[in-house]
Design a protein around this motif. Structure first.
Motif, short mmCIF file in Angstrom:
data_model
loop_
_atom_site.label_atom_id
_atom_site.label_comp_id
_atom_site.label_asym_id
_atom_site.label_seq_id
_atom_site.Cartn_x
_atom_site.Cartn_y
_atom_site.Cartn_z
N GLY A 76 -26.62 -74.12 -80.42
CA GLY A 76 -27.97 -74.61 -80.70
C GLY A 76 -27.96 -76.13 -80.86
O GLY A 76 -28.86 -76.83 -80.36
N GLU A 77 -26.91 -76.63 -81.53
CA GLU A 77 -26.80 -78.09 -81.68
C GLU A 77 -26.61 -78.75 -80.30
O GLU A 77 -27.20 -79.79 -80.01
N ALA A 78 -25.78 -78.14 -79.46
CA ALA A 78 -25.56 -78.68 -78.11
C ALA A 78 -26.86 -78.69 -77.31
O ALA A 78 -27.14 -79.63 -76.57
N THR A 79 -27.64 -77.64 -77.49
CA THR A 79 -28.91 -77.54 -76.76
C THR A 79 -29.84 -78.68 -77.15
O THR A 79 -30.44 -79.34 -76.29
N ARG A 80 -29.93 -78.95 -78.47
CA ARG A 80 -30.80 -80.04 -78.95
C ARG A 80 -30.27 -81.40 -78.52
O ARG A 80 -31.00 -82.26 -78.06
N ARG A 81 -28.95 -81.56 -78.70
CA ARG A 81 -28.35 -82.86 -78.49
C ARG A 81 -28.34 -83.30 -77.02
O ARG A 81 -28.53 -84.47 -76.71
N PHE A 82 -28.10 -82.33 -76.13
CA PHE A 82 -27.97 -82.67 -74.71
C PHE A 82 -29.11 -82.15 -73.86
O PHE A 82 -29.09 -82.27 -72.63
N GLY A 83 -30.10 -81.54 -74.49
CA GLY A 83 -31.24 -81.02 -73.73
C GLY A 83 -30.84 -79.94 -72.74
O GLY A 83 -31.37 -79.87 -71.63
N LEU A 84 -29.92 -79.08 -73.16
CA LEU A 84 -29.47 -78.03 -72.26
C LEU A 84 -30.60 -77.06 -71.93
O LEU A 84 -31.43 -76.75 -72.77
#
Lengths: 153, 79
Positions: A64-72
């Motif tokens: 979830g953090e990766a999704t927010r951080r990198f706009g996945l």
């Protein structure tokens, strides 16, 4: 957005093909496959233990953090548990984004987390016996690269 | 009866992975485990060992009920 633990060997190529299927807005897919090393014959088997439910929840939180951080736009994380022979795939991560930089970086970020902080316990079994493995200094240094970096606003 | 789970090297030290143990508090459970098996008691008190109650990491003492799942988690090795 899938996270799965599996006792069975898997085919990374087939996973990647399936992950890429039917995408209209995804311009970039990055993937990483980790294989079990034989360590010149000193390791005959890896044994990986997870805490079912807890392990997936911890990985889901960082995804979830990766999704927010990198706009996945999407991700797939598959991790083996149980006994793994040298040469077999242990982990597969695929990330989908609009552009390549986000996909590469998110994949790198997720792997650094998985290698150092994900709730797994790993034992190497070889001709000289067995030993529990803890993260190497390099694994800690790798994850530390991402600390203190803010996500783009 | 809390359901106690041991992971990683802790289950090797104890020789078991899962056991039902009657204890009203986490502190009482630790004391009981250490009395029954001093080497396990020492391993549980070792550096980096975390405790999860019903899959949530806790620090300090906490009450246990009959269905609490208590997991002792040694330092995680990653994938």
């Amino acid at each position: 957005m899938t996270i799965r633990l599996t006792f069975d060997p898997f085919d990374p190529g087939a996973l990647l093909t399936e992950f890429c299927r039917g995408r209209a807005e995804v311009g970039a897919v990055a993937s990483f496959t980790g294989l079990a090393r034989a360590e010149a014959g000193s390791t005959t088997t890896l044994e990986l233990e997870a805490y079912p439910g807890f392990t997936e929840a911890a990985i889901d939180k960082i995804a979830g953090e990766a999704t927010r951080r990198f706009g996945l736009l999407d991700h797939l994380i598959l991790h083996r548990v149980g006994r793994i022979a040298p040469g077999e795939a242990i982990v597969f991560v695929a990330t989908a984004a609009r552009h390549r930089r986000e996909a590469f970086e998110a994949c790198d970020f997720l792997m650094d987390y998985l290698k150092s902080r994900a709730p797994f316990w790993k034992k190497e079994v070889g001709p000289d016996g067995e030993r529990w493995i803890e993260p190497r200094d390099q694994d800690h240094a790798d994850i530390a690269r991402w600390d203190g970096q803010r996500a783009d606003p | 009866m809390a359901r106690v789970l041991l992971f990683g090297r802790l289950s090797d030290v104890a020789g078991w992975r899962e056991r039902e143990i009657d204890a009203p508090f986490l502190s009482a459970l630790r004391a009981r485990l250490g009395t029954d098996d001093p080497s396990l008691g020492e391993a549980l008190a070792g550096p980096g060992v975390q405790v999860a109650l019903d899959q949530v990491i806790v620090r300090g003492d906490a009450p246990l009920n009959a269905r609490t799942e208590v997991a002792f988690l040694p330092p995680m090795s990653g994938g």
